[in-house]
Write a protein that holds these residues in place. Sequence first.
Motif, PDB file in Angstrom:
ATOM      1  N   ARG A 213       0.828  -1.206   0.000  1.00  0.00           N
ATOM      2  CA  ARG A 213       0.000   0.000   0.000  1.00  0.00           C
ATOM      3  C   ARG A 213       0.863   1.258   0.000  1.00  0.00           C
ATOM      4  O   ARG A 213       0.479   2.286  -0.579  1.00  0.00           O
ATOM      5  CB  ARG A 213      -0.921  -0.018   1.219  1.00  0.00           C
ATOM      6  N   ASP A 214       2.042   1.173   0.608  1.00  0.00           N
ATOM      7  CA  ASP A 214       2.920   2.343   0.705  1.00  0.00           C
ATOM      8  C   ASP A 214       3.868   2.472  -0.484  1.00  0.00           C
ATOM      9  O   ASP A 214       4.790   3.302  -0.464  1.00  0.00           O
ATOM     10  CB  ASP A 214       3.743   2.271   2.001  1.00  0.00           C
ATOM     11  N   GLY A 215       3.679   1.636  -1.526  1.00  0.00           N
ATOM     12  CA  GLY A 215       4.485   1.779  -2.738  1.00  0.00           C
ATOM     13  C   GLY A 215       5.741   0.938  -2.772  1.00  0.00           C
ATOM     14  O   GLY A 215       6.600   1.157  -3.637  1.00  0.00           O
ATOM     15  N   GLY A 216       5.868  -0.017  -1.862  1.00  0.00           N
ATOM     16  CA  GLY A 216       7.045  -0.869  -1.846  1.00  0.00           C
ATOM     17  C   GLY A 216       6.915  -2.060  -2.777  1.00  0.00           C
ATOM     18  O   GLY A 216       5.864  -2.327  -3.365  1.00  0.00           O
ATOM     19  N   ILE A 217       8.012  -2.790  -2.895  1.00  0.00           N
ATOM     20  CA  ILE A 217       8.074  -3.978  -3.743  1.00  0.00           C
ATOM     21  C   ILE A 217       8.273  -5.190  -2.845  1.00  0.00           C
ATOM     22  O   ILE A 217       9.210  -5.241  -2.046  1.00  0.00           O
ATOM     23  CB  ILE A 217       9.219  -3.871  -4.767  1.00  0.00           C
ATOM     24  N   LEU A 218       7.371  -6.157  -2.973  1.00  0.00           N
ATOM     25  CA  LEU A 218       7.334  -7.316  -2.092  1.00  0.00           C
ATOM     26  C   LEU A 218       7.703  -8.580  -2.863  1.00  0.00           C
ATOM     27  O   LEU A 218       7.150  -8.838  -3.932  1.00  0.00           O
ATOM     28  CB  LEU A 218       5.926  -7.471  -1.505  1.00  0.00           C
ATOM     29  N   ALA A 219       8.609  -9.363  -2.316  1.00  0.00           N
ATOM     30  CA  ALA A 219       8.880 -10.699  -2.839  1.00  0.00           C
ATOM     31  C   ALA A 219       7.945 -11.673  -2.131  1.00  0.00           C
ATOM     32  O   ALA A 219       7.928 -11.736  -0.896  1.00  0.00           O
ATOM     33  CB  ALA A 219      10.336 -11.087  -2.598  1.00  0.00           C
ATOM     34  N   GLY A 225       7.572 -20.661  -7.121  1.00  0.00           N
ATOM     35  CA  GLY A 225       8.706 -19.752  -7.010  1.00  0.00           C
ATOM     36  C   GLY A 225       8.271 -18.422  -6.428  1.00  0.00           C
ATOM     37  O   GLY A 225       7.113 -18.231  -6.023  1.00  0.00           O
ATOM     38  N   TYR A 226       9.212 -17.495  -6.393  1.00  0.00           N
ATOM     39  CA  TYR A 226       8.946 -16.164  -5.857  1.00  0.00           C
ATOM     40  C   TYR A 226       8.420 -15.234  -6.955  1.00  0.00           C
ATOM     41  O   TYR A 226       8.879 -15.284  -8.096  1.00  0.00           O
ATOM     42  CB  TYR A 226      10.214 -15.557  -5.263  1.00  0.00           C
ATOM     43  N   HIS A 227       7.455 -14.415  -6.579  1.00  0.00           N
ATOM     44  CA  HIS A 227       7.007 -13.302  -7.401  1.00  0.00           C
ATOM     45  C   HIS A 227       7.532 -12.002  -6.798  1.00  0.00           C
ATOM     46  O   HIS A 227       7.813 -11.925  -5.590  1.00  0.00           O
ATOM     47  CB  HIS A 227       5.480 -13.206  -7.439  1.00  0.00           C
ATOM     48  N   LEU A 331      -2.443  -6.084  -8.224  1.00  0.00           N
ATOM     49  CA  LEU A 331      -1.005  -6.157  -7.968  1.00  0.00           C
ATOM     50  C   LEU A 331      -0.269  -6.562  -9.237  1.00  0.00           C
ATOM     51  O   LEU A 331      -0.666  -7.513  -9.918  1.00  0.00           O
ATOM     52  CB  LEU A 331      -0.696  -7.195  -6.886  1.00  0.00           C
ATOM     53  N   VAL A 332       0.796  -5.831  -9.550  1.00  0.00           N
ATOM     54  CA  VAL A 332       1.760  -6.405 -10.487  1.00  0.00           C
ATOM     55  C   VAL A 332       2.307  -7.658  -9.831  1.00  0.00           C
ATOM     56  O   VAL A 332       2.657  -7.659  -8.648  1.00  0.00           O
ATOM     57  CB  VAL A 332       2.892  -5.414 -10.791  1.00  0.00           C
ATOM     58  N   MET A 333       2.346  -8.758 -10.589  1.00  0.00           N
ATOM     59  CA  MET A 333       2.848 -10.020 -10.037  1.00  0.00           C
ATOM     60  C   MET A 333       3.732 -10.639 -11.112  1.00  0.00           C
ATOM     61  O   MET A 333       3.262 -11.282 -12.047  1.00  0.00           O
ATOM     62  CB  MET A 333       1.684 -10.942  -9.678  1.00  0.00           C
ATOM     63  N   THR A 334       5.022 -10.399 -10.975  1.00  0.00           N
ATOM     64  CA  THR A 334       5.978 -10.836 -11.992  1.00  0.00           C
ATOM     65  C   THR A 334       6.997 -11.778 -11.366  1.00  0.00           C
ATOM     66  O   THR A 334       7.201 -11.771 -10.146  1.00  0.00           O
ATOM     67  CB  THR A 334       6.670  -9.615 -12.633  1.00  0.00           C
ATOM     68  N   SER A 335       7.629 -12.591 -12.179  1.00  0.00           N
ATOM     69  CA  SER A 335       8.540 -13.608 -11.655  1.00  0.00           C
ATOM     70  C   SER A 335       9.700 -12.964 -10.909  1.00  0.00           C
ATOM     71  O   SER A 335      10.212 -11.917 -11.292  1.00  0.00           O
ATOM     72  CB  SER A 335       9.066 -14.495 -12.784  1.00  0.00           C
ATOM     73  N   GLY A 336      10.100 -13.612  -9.842  1.00  0.00           N
ATOM     74  CA  GLY A 336      11.168 -13.116  -8.987  1.00  0.00           C
ATOM     75  C   GLY A 336      12.530 -13.447  -9.571  1.00  0.00           C
ATOM     76  O   GLY A 336      13.124 -14.472  -9.245  1.00  0.00           O
TER      77      GLY A 336
END
Length: 763
Positions: A213-219, A225-227, A331-336
């Motif tokens: 919500r605060d604009g961060g990027i989460l793994a 696998g990880y997104h 959510l953008v959900m792209t490969s990690g």
Amino acid sequence: MTGRCRRRVMVHGVVQGVGFRPFVYTAAVEAGLSGCVRNDSCGAIIEVEGEPGDIEGFLDRLRADPPPLAVIETVAVQDIPTVGGTDFRIADTSRSDGGRTLVSPDVAICADCEAEQRDPSDRRYRHPFVNCTNCGPRFTIIAALPYDRVNTTMAGFPMCAECAGEYADPTDRRFHAQPVCCPRCGPTLSYRDRKGHRSTSEDGLRRARRLLRDGGILAVKGIGGYHLACDAADDDAVSELRRRKKRGDKPFAVMVADLAGARTLCTVDDCSARLLSGPQRPIVLLARSPSAPVAASVAPHNPDLGVMLAYTPLHTLLFGLPGDEPGPAALVMTSGNLGGEPICHRDDDAAERLSHLADGWLSHDRPILVPCDDSVVRVVSGTELPIRRSRGYAPLPVALPMSVQPTLAVGADLKNTLAVAEGRYAWLSQHIGDMDDLATLTAFESAAGHLGALTGVHPELVVADAHPGYRSTSWAHRHADGRPVRQVQHHHAHIAAVMAEHGLDGAGQVLGFAFDGTGYGPDGAVWGGEVLLADYKAFRRMAHLRYVPLPGGDVSVLRPYRMAMAHLWAAGVPWADDLAPVDACPPNERGVLRHQLETGLGCVPTSSMGRLFDAVSALAGVRQVVDYEAQAAIELEGLSRDVGPGAVRYRFDVDLDVDGPALIDPAPLLRAAVDDVRAGVPAGVIGARFHAAVAELIVDLAVECATGTGTVALSGGVFQNMLLTRNSSTALAAKGFEVITHHRVPPNDGGVALGQLMVGNSG
């Protein structure tokens, strides 16, 4: 006297770990039958005893209404002597006959488990790992067969008494669900920020949601696998993720909580809705709504969005249940990973490789054994067209139209998948990626070993692409261990793949259009605009795009303006500064390029249809430099999709009076496009006219070249293009041709391994 009888029913297919035995138990008991059911290495064996009418009713239910995840390939029934008895039981598994079990793919959370997760009175309320026999991880947690908990990554999580009771109860939907667990005995959720501060369970979830919500990027650790996730509506967050991943303009996929969320972003027809909400939950490419609340940087210059629904219980919690703090709606959900690398699936690897990409990690302690990217599909004329076949689909088998010896096919170097086959089944691996670094080669070797272990195939033959420089081909030769290695021409494999998935046995030929970016030709040229009269044994090249120089190889692939200038040069059209690709080419490069084309220095001849799409895109002013494969063609198609070509028709010249294959000359088309550019015709109209000309070319060549066959096969990466595939198929059908396109494996190089299997076993 009664008509009581006993029958043995042998069921082959995906019937283990999917609730099949409890289904059989319930159906038999409800029909008043006695007997037993057990798994064996080929599937399941059922013995039922009772009145013939009751047995027939049971068999009808078996065939018509199996569990949702079961895939029944064959049902064989034989009469056996009656033994009496009144009970029906689930017997122990036997694996003594040397047969083969078909493994289920990973499956999205089912409605029953989702309801439990949302029910405050249920003991699995808010459980991040809720699953049952109808859903949850399978392929990515199985180390070996039989599919028992001890052979999965759940072996380290002993079941509590309540879960063990469910696991042992044949009337429970968690009977023999190997990943079964609850908050008391399952994996533990944890969150870590960049400073190393850790939180677990609900506090970790809250911190992860707040970060987004605060604009961060989460793994986020998923099934395969990880997104990397961020708020899809926050342009700053999306742009930062793009910068960190070195992503260029390549579109990001977007995840939403449910179908209603997908409809706020895109136009969703009935077929797309079924795909989005089905057990596979792939990414579905959909036409973006003009008012879609997502940042422009999610998919720059692209009319489509790749959308998927939350498919794990952890994803549903990340979006939030009633009463939670609100998080992003999409959510953008792209490969990690960084671009070109395999997806991170081990925790230590993710901590290291994603250290400069993520601001926080939402993880858990259930290991992922096999990395598995999200699948990607699109809908063309109401039918599914795979773009990437991976999670949710792999390792489901593809039934083959003929029996083959134990074989390993190593695929191509782009969008690699490998395959093993024996008898009448082929198993394709998950998406592995582009074979351009050591990490991908390592992932390739792991996938080959794992697929062999799960299927029990011990290859006696290895099949590879004919390209002498492919890393996959080199790997095949290095690991042959005395086995024969057969090399298959790339475009022949494309056509064989679409034939195989349509069940053609090769007794007759098809006219195949293999249009893609690149493939090694027997004459040493780069093929890609091929018309082949083919069966599995051989092919005859009936026509191809006239060769033009490909100056500098990959340099021209990345700079479509160079390909446009090469085509203009070949067509005799002067390089004038009022043409966008000429203007985009720096003056010093222009001189070098002219020298290359005139002398042949650093040039290889190409017949690639993909490169012609690049050239027309550049000529129309759409795209001069690309960040990802086929970007120029994708953007041209997007502009052209809803535009009529008008009265003007572009055309190719086709020279049939040559010694050898007919030559397809795009020169008149290019001259007409140049005239349109100078007349100020919009790029979308130029693109529509170009697409119409290619579709018309396909129909004309089918009429001219389909000697002795009424079947036309369309394959190769160019046929990912929805506009071209739809227009070509419709026009061919109107001429009376049977048109076969891809529905089970991708038309791009992700489907090549299937074709290699068929050709390699037909020599």
